[in-house]
Design a protein around this motif. Sequence first.
Motif, PDB file in Angstrom:
ATOM      1  N   LYS A  61      52.168   5.214  13.734  1.00 59.35           N
ATOM      2  CA  LYS A  61      51.867   4.250  14.793  1.00 59.35           C
ATOM      3  C   LYS A  61      50.415   4.373  15.259  1.00 59.35           C
ATOM      4  O   LYS A  61      49.747   3.370  15.530  1.00 59.35           O
ATOM      5  CB  LYS A  61      52.841   4.414  15.948  1.00 59.35           C
ATOM      6  CG  LYS A  61      54.247   3.940  15.576  1.00 59.35           C
ATOM      7  CD  LYS A  61      55.224   4.196  16.692  1.00 59.35           C
ATOM      8  CE  LYS A  61      56.552   3.540  16.449  1.00 59.35           C
ATOM      9  NZ  LYS A  61      57.419   4.209  15.516  1.00 59.35           N
TER      10      LYS A  61
ATOM     11  N   ALA B 214      47.657   1.401  15.045  1.00 59.60           N
ATOM     12  CA  ALA B 214      46.954   0.993  16.269  1.00 59.60           C
ATOM     13  C   ALA B 214      45.446   1.120  16.092  1.00 59.60           C
ATOM     14  O   ALA B 214      44.685   0.255  16.547  1.00 59.60           O
ATOM     15  CB  ALA B 214      47.435   1.826  17.442  1.00 59.60           C
ATOM     16  N   THR B 215      45.017   2.174  15.424  1.00 59.75           N
ATOM     17  CA  THR B 215      43.583   2.365  15.182  1.00 59.75           C
ATOM     18  C   THR B 215      43.035   1.250  14.307  1.00 59.75           C
ATOM     19  O   THR B 215      41.986   0.667  14.605  1.00 59.75           O
ATOM     20  CB  THR B 215      43.325   3.744  14.531  1.00 59.75           C
ATOM     21  OG1 THR B 215      43.758   4.752  15.443  1.00 59.75           O
ATOM     22  CG2 THR B 215      41.865   3.943  14.197  1.00 59.75           C
TER      23      THR B 215
ATOM     24  N   ALA C 265      42.833  -1.936  16.381  1.00 59.83           N
ATOM     25  CA  ALA C 265      41.760  -1.893  17.381  1.00 59.83           C
ATOM     26  C   ALA C 265      40.397  -2.108  16.726  1.00 59.83           C
ATOM     27  O   ALA C 265      39.576  -2.881  17.229  1.00 59.83           O
ATOM     28  CB  ALA C 265      41.794  -0.561  18.125  1.00 59.83           C
TER      29      ALA C 265
END
Length: 69
Positions: free
Chosen positions: A29, A33-34, A37
Motif C-alpha cells: 500500500k 501510494a508513493t 503521489a
Amino acid sequence: MAVELVTLAQAKAHLRVTHAHEDSDIQLKLNAATRMAIAYLDRDVYATQAELDAGVVAGTARPCPLLAA
C-alpha cells in the motif's frame, strides 16, 4: 521502489501496528501510494541530494525536482 516517502516503520507507528504479520500488505500500500503521489505531483523525486544533483547536471531532471527527505 527507489524513493521512499514514508517508511514502513513510520506507517506502522501511525497505524499502531506492533507486529510483523501485515508488513507486506502495508508495504504494498505504501508503494502504491508513493507512485500515485509522485504521478500526481508530476515531478521527479530523488532519494538523495547527490542523485538530484547528478540529474540536474546530466540534464535528465525535469523542472522543479524534489528531494525525498
